[in-house]
Design an enzyme around this catalytic site. Sequence first.
Site, PDB file in Angstrom:
ATOM      1  N   CYS A  75      27.838  47.913  16.363  1.00  0.00           N
ATOM      2  CA  CYS A  75      27.960  48.734  15.160  1.00  0.00           C
ATOM      3  C   CYS A  75      27.789  47.944  13.872  1.00  0.00           C
ATOM      4  O   CYS A  75      27.692  48.523  12.805  1.00  0.00           O
ATOM      5  CB  CYS A  75      29.326  49.401  15.134  1.00  0.00           C
ATOM      6  SG  CYS A  75      30.638  48.174  15.161  1.00  0.00           S
TER       7      CYS A  75
ATOM      8  N   CYS B 228      34.718  48.203  20.426  1.00  0.00           N
ATOM      9  CA  CYS B 228      35.460  47.806  19.228  1.00  0.00           C
ATOM     10  C   CYS B 228      36.529  46.778  19.573  1.00  0.00           C
ATOM     11  O   CYS B 228      36.861  45.920  18.756  1.00  0.00           O
ATOM     12  CB  CYS B 228      36.138  49.003  18.588  1.00  0.00           C
ATOM     13  SG  CYS B 228      35.026  50.391  18.364  1.00  0.00           S
TER      14      CYS B 228
HETATM   15 FE1  FES Z   1      32.537  49.058  14.868  1.00  0.00          FE
HETATM   16 FE2  FES Z   1      34.561  50.090  16.093  1.00  0.00          FE
HETATM   17  S1  FES Z   1      32.788  51.137  15.420  1.00  0.00           S
HETATM   18  S2  FES Z   1      34.239  48.041  15.602  1.00  0.00           S
END
Ligand code: FES
Length: 129
Positions: free
Chosen positions: A33, A102
Amino acid sequence: MYTEKVMDHFRNPRNMGEIPNADGVGTVGNPVCGDMMTIYIKVKDNRIEDIKFKTFGCGAAVATSSMVTELAKGKTLEEALKITRADVASELGGLPPIKMHCSNLAADGLHAAIEDYYKKQKANEGMKK
Ligand code: FES
């Protein structure tokens, strides 16, 4: 979607912030992400005396960072290195599958901070010779 424990750590994160003159600093990015996390450690007698984190990420990243600081505080460096990504998630009572990535940041950041500490120790030893 999140357990009570995740929500608690998200709403009320432990050890958030920065340690000036930290003995080790580890910054890691999440390739999935693009979020980032930094872990700061203070080491005394081979133990993590203090630990703080800064996270630019989602709620799960905040909660897992907070949890990893609680798990690592007071542990020896060897014990802290054994904390895995899975430990962090399971201590929180699990994370939704799409949020598992994450939780990687927290353990990776901790390990990076410890490695940075070892590197600095070696550099200091080199200077003494
Ligand atoms: Fe990036 Fe959770 S969406 S660390």
